[in-house]
Design a protein around this motif. Structure first.
Motif, PDB file in Angstrom:
ATOM      1  N   GLU A 125       0.807  -1.229   0.000  1.00 51.72           N
ATOM      2  CA  GLU A 125       0.000   0.000   0.000  1.00 51.72           C
ATOM      3  C   GLU A 125       0.840   1.279   0.000  1.00 51.72           C
ATOM      4  OE1 GLU A 125      -2.968  -0.015   3.094  1.00 51.72           O
ATOM      5  OE2 GLU A 125      -4.296  -1.239   1.846  1.00 51.72           O
ATOM      6  N   ARG A 126       2.127   1.158  -0.208  1.00 52.27           N
ATOM      7  CA  ARG A 126       2.964   2.357  -0.132  1.00 52.27           C
ATOM      8  C   ARG A 126       3.882   2.537  -1.335  1.00 52.27           C
ATOM      9  NH1 ARG A 126       7.938   1.256   4.007  1.00 52.27           N
ATOM     10  NH2 ARG A 126       8.940   2.578   2.474  1.00 52.27           N
ATOM     11  N   LYS A 127       4.169   1.452  -2.067  1.00 55.69           N
ATOM     12  CA  LYS A 127       5.106   1.547  -3.180  1.00 55.69           C
ATOM     13  C   LYS A 127       4.453   1.138  -4.493  1.00 55.69           C
ATOM     14  CE  LYS A 127       9.101   0.291  -0.301  1.00 55.69           C
ATOM     15  NZ  LYS A 127      10.195  -0.696  -0.112  1.00 55.69           N
ATOM     16  N   ILE A 128       4.795   1.849  -5.559  1.00 52.32           N
ATOM     17  CA  ILE A 128       4.430   1.442  -6.912  1.00 52.32           C
ATOM     18  C   ILE A 128       5.718   1.047  -7.621  1.00 52.32           C
ATOM     19  CG2 ILE A 128       3.476   2.152  -9.134  1.00 52.32           C
ATOM     20  CD1 ILE A 128       1.666   4.075  -7.687  1.00 52.32           C
ATOM     21  N   VAL A 129       5.772  -0.183  -8.115  1.00 52.61           N
ATOM     22  CA  VAL A 129       6.957  -0.687  -8.798  1.00 52.61           C
ATOM     23  C   VAL A 129       6.573  -1.165 -10.194  1.00 52.61           C
ATOM     24  CG1 VAL A 129       8.003  -1.411  -6.621  1.00 52.61           C
ATOM     25  CG2 VAL A 129       6.683  -3.049  -7.964  1.00 52.61           C
ATOM     26  N   ILE A 130       7.549  -1.252 -11.067  1.00 48.63           N
ATOM     27  CA  ILE A 130       7.349  -1.857 -12.379  1.00 48.63           C
ATOM     28  C   ILE A 130       7.878  -3.282 -12.298  1.00 48.63           C
ATOM     29  CG2 ILE A 130       7.837  -1.739 -14.837  1.00 48.63           C
ATOM     30  CD1 ILE A 130       6.108   0.532 -13.816  1.00 48.63           C
ATOM     31  N   ASP A 131       6.955  -4.239 -12.288  1.00 47.98           N
ATOM     32  CA  ASP A 131       7.300  -5.642 -12.128  1.00 47.98           C
ATOM     33  C   ASP A 131       7.507  -6.297 -13.500  1.00 47.98           C
ATOM     34  OD1 ASP A 131       7.813  -7.874 -10.580  1.00 47.98           O
ATOM     35  OD2 ASP A 131       5.740  -8.584 -10.678  1.00 47.98           O
ATOM     36  N   SER A 132       8.263  -7.411 -13.515  1.00 51.37           N
ATOM     37  CA  SER A 132       8.512  -8.171 -14.753  1.00 51.37           C
ATOM     38  C   SER A 132       9.005  -7.267 -15.869  1.00 51.37           C
ATOM     39  CB  SER A 132       7.228  -8.899 -15.187  1.00 51.37           C
ATOM     40  OG  SER A 132       6.751  -9.738 -14.161  1.00 51.37           O
ATOM     41  N   LEU A 133       9.936  -6.397 -15.537  1.00 51.29           N
ATOM     42  CA  LEU A 133      10.427  -5.422 -16.509  1.00 51.29           C
ATOM     43  C   LEU A 133      11.264  -6.086 -17.598  1.00 51.29           C
ATOM     44  CD1 LEU A 133      11.626  -1.870 -15.690  1.00 51.29           C
ATOM     45  CD2 LEU A 133      12.983  -3.254 -17.255  1.00 51.29           C
ATOM     46  N   LYS A 134      10.954  -5.759 -18.851  1.00 51.33           N
ATOM     47  CA  LYS A 134      11.686  -6.281 -20.000  1.00 51.33           C
ATOM     48  C   LYS A 134      12.116  -5.122 -20.898  1.00 51.33           C
ATOM     49  CE  LYS A 134       9.119 -10.651 -20.092  1.00 51.33           C
ATOM     50  NZ  LYS A 134       8.254 -11.541 -20.904  1.00 51.33           N
ATOM     51  N   ILE A 135      13.219  -5.318 -21.581  1.00 47.47           N
ATOM     52  CA  ILE A 135      13.749  -4.288 -22.464  1.00 47.47           C
ATOM     53  C   ILE A 135      14.086  -4.890 -23.823  1.00 47.47           C
ATOM     54  CG2 ILE A 135      15.788  -2.830 -22.901  1.00 47.47           C
ATOM     55  CD1 ILE A 135      15.733  -2.006 -20.021  1.00 47.47           C
ATOM     56  N   GLU A 136      13.717  -4.159 -24.856  1.00 48.54           N
ATOM     57  CA  GLU A 136      14.074  -4.538 -26.217  1.00 48.54           C
ATOM     58  C   GLU A 136      14.842  -3.390 -26.870  1.00 48.54           C
ATOM     59  OE1 GLU A 136      10.644  -5.618 -28.413  1.00 48.54           O
ATOM     60  OE2 GLU A 136      10.186  -7.404 -27.203  1.00 48.54           O
ATOM     61  N   SER A 137      15.954  -3.712 -27.517  1.00 44.90           N
ATOM     62  CA  SER A 137      16.747  -2.699 -28.205  1.00 44.90           C
ATOM     63  C   SER A 137      17.673  -3.374 -29.204  1.00 44.90           C
ATOM     64  CB  SER A 137      17.569  -1.875 -27.206  1.00 44.90           C
ATOM     65  OG  SER A 137      18.402  -0.966 -27.884  1.00 44.90           O
ATOM     66  N   LYS A 138      17.797  -2.792 -30.403  1.00 50.89           N
ATOM     67  CA  LYS A 138      18.675  -3.342 -31.433  1.00 50.89           C
ATOM     68  C   LYS A 138      20.147  -3.128 -31.094  1.00 50.89           C
ATOM     69  CE  LYS A 138      15.269  -2.457 -35.077  1.00 50.89           C
ATOM     70  NZ  LYS A 138      15.000  -1.708 -36.333  1.00 50.89           N
ATOM     71  N   THR A 139      20.419  -2.142 -30.242  1.00 47.98           N
ATOM     72  CA  THR A 139      21.809  -1.781 -29.964  1.00 47.98           C
ATOM     73  C   THR A 139      22.322  -2.289 -28.628  1.00 47.98           C
ATOM     74  OG1 THR A 139      20.978   0.339 -29.147  1.00 47.98           O
ATOM     75  CG2 THR A 139      21.740   0.268 -31.427  1.00 47.98           C
ATOM     76  N   ILE A 140      21.505  -3.041 -27.883  1.00 46.03           N
ATOM     77  CA  ILE A 140      21.936  -3.596 -26.595  1.00 46.03           C
ATOM     78  C   ILE A 140      22.124  -5.101 -26.755  1.00 46.03           C
ATOM     79  CG2 ILE A 140      21.298  -3.979 -24.190  1.00 46.03           C
ATOM     80  CD1 ILE A 140      19.837  -1.365 -24.206  1.00 46.03           C
ATOM     81  N   ASP A 141      23.318  -5.578 -26.473  1.00 43.77           N
ATOM     82  CA  ASP A 141      23.650  -6.987 -26.699  1.00 43.77           C
ATOM     83  C   ASP A 141      22.936  -7.929 -25.738  1.00 43.77           C
ATOM     84  OD1 ASP A 141      25.323  -6.304 -28.783  1.00 43.77           O
ATOM     85  OD2 ASP A 141      27.073  -6.064 -27.474  1.00 43.77           O
ATOM     86  N   GLU A 142      22.867  -7.539 -24.464  1.00 44.73           N
ATOM     87  CA  GLU A 142      22.252  -8.400 -23.457  1.00 44.73           C
ATOM     88  C   GLU A 142      21.122  -7.644 -22.762  1.00 44.73           C
ATOM     89  OE1 GLU A 142      25.031 -11.081 -21.269  1.00 44.73           O
ATOM     90  OE2 GLU A 142      26.540  -9.664 -22.006  1.00 44.73           O
ATOM     91  N   PRO A 143      19.965  -7.543 -23.408  1.00 46.41           N
ATOM     92  CA  PRO A 143      18.850  -6.762 -22.858  1.00 46.41           C
ATOM     93  C   PRO A 143      18.348  -7.261 -21.507  1.00 46.41           C
ATOM     94  CG  PRO A 143      18.126  -8.099 -24.727  1.00 46.41           C
ATOM     95  CD  PRO A 143      19.621  -8.157 -24.692  1.00 46.41           C
ATOM     96  N   LYS A 144      18.444  -8.577 -21.249  1.00 47.68           N
ATOM     97  CA  LYS A 144      17.963  -9.090 -19.966  1.00 47.68           C
ATOM     98  C   LYS A 144      18.800  -8.558 -18.815  1.00 47.68           C
ATOM     99  CE  LYS A 144      16.618 -13.302 -17.538  1.00 47.68           C
ATOM    100  NZ  LYS A 144      17.143 -12.795 -16.252  1.00 47.68           N
ATOM    101  N   ILE A 145      20.119  -8.549 -18.981  1.00 45.96           N
ATOM    102  CA  ILE A 145      20.998  -8.019 -17.935  1.00 45.96           C
ATOM    103  C   ILE A 145      20.740  -6.527 -17.747  1.00 45.96           C
ATOM    104  CG2 ILE A 145      23.401  -7.561 -17.317  1.00 45.96           C
ATOM    105  CD1 ILE A 145      24.164 -10.126 -18.737  1.00 45.96           C
ATOM    106  N   PHE A 146      20.561  -5.820 -18.874  1.00 41.05           N
ATOM    107  CA  PHE A 146      20.299  -4.382 -18.785  1.00 41.05           C
ATOM    108  C   PHE A 146      18.943  -4.120 -18.130  1.00 41.05           C
ATOM    109  CE2 PHE A 146      19.161  -0.175 -20.617  1.00 41.05           C
ATOM    110  CZ  PHE A 146      20.244   0.534 -20.126  1.00 41.05           C
TER     111      PHE A 146
END
Length: 269
Positions: free
Chosen positions: A198-219
């Motif tokens: 009841e106090r925090k808003i978080v972004i859960d299960s965050l995923k990233i897609e980018s053509k210029t990032i080699d390891e998007p999961k780590i990023f």
């Protein structure tokens, strides 16, 4: 008159405030002074809040009588703020209403009270916020320590947002501060807004897609730790007020929330 008596009886005795002189109250009700007190209080509240927020404010203040209003005893308050602004940046819609009567002193409440707060942001409103330079200027600069270059401040260019069912997608270009857009990295962030304790808003299960990032999961793991929690309401707690969010819903095109604003009398120094 009979309707007023029924409404007054519907209020639990424990929630009623001590009222003024009975004879004055009868006279004020019979002559329409109760309506006048409520109307004046509503209009004054609306004008003050409009100047503070810059948005359209509708305020309805229910009062027992002019005598009680003068002594700070208010039966009910409901405030609807459409298109409020913070530092010139237009926000969504807010509603605040009391659950029981208020008793206000010169500098603080005389008794603790709890108010219900509702807010809504549409996808279009969030897009306008992200596109506004003043909104981005209010955000704390993102800094990344790059090997050989030290800490570099990152700017967000051309952000766009899509609100889905329990999801939010943001696309943008990241560039070092002051650099041209074509030197940046295109980025797509996907995640699920989630309410925690009841106090925090978080972004859960965050995923990233980018053509210029080699390891998007780590990023993505790095970004998740960097940005979460998006907001922690407990950081804004003070000795005389605290806010907790009870419900957060994310539906296609809009984000809505409902919470409780606890108000308590200020301690005497």
């Amino acid at each position: 008159m009979a309707q007023a008596q029924v409404q007054q009886q519907a209020v639990p005795p424990s929630d009623q405030l001590p009222l003024g002189n009975k004879f004055l109250r009868v006279i004020q009700t019979a002559t329409g002074m109760n309506f006048l007190a409520s109307f004046v209080a509503s209009k004054v509240t609306g004008v003050v809040l409009s100047k503070k927020t810059g948005g359209r404010v509708r305020a309805k203040v229910g009062t027992y009588s002019l005598t009680d209003l003068a002594s700070g005893k208010i039966k009910s308050i409901k405030i609807v703020v459409s298109h409020p602004k913070l530092s010139g940046v237009e926000l969504g819609e807010f509603q605040i209403k009391t659950q029981k009567p208020l008793w206000v002193g010169k500098r603080s409440l005389k008794r603790p009270n709890e108010m219900l707060v509702y807010f809504k942001f549409t996808q279009e409103q969030l897009q306008k916020i992200l596109a506004d330079e003043r909104a981005r200027a209010m955000l704390k600069g993102l800094k990344i320590d790059l090997p050989g270059l030290g800490a570099q401040e990152i700017e967000v260019i051309d952000p766009s947002v899509v609100i889905g069912q329990d999801s939010i997608d943001i696309k943008a270009f990241l560039v070092t501060k002051g650099a041209a857009k074509d030197t940046g990295v295109d980025l797509a962030i996907f995640g699920q807004p989630k309410l925690v304790e009841e106090r925090k808003i978080v972004i859960d299960s965050l995923k990233i897609e980018s053509k210029t990032i080699d390891e998007p999961k780590i990023f993505a793991d790095f970004v998740s730790k960097l940005v979460n929690p998006i907001i922690d309401f407990a950081r804004f707690d003070r000795t005389d007020h605290a806010f907790r969010l009870s419900v957060l819903t994310v539906n296609p095109g809009k984000i809505e929330g409902m919470g409780r604003l606890l108000l308590v009398p200020r301690s005497k120094q």
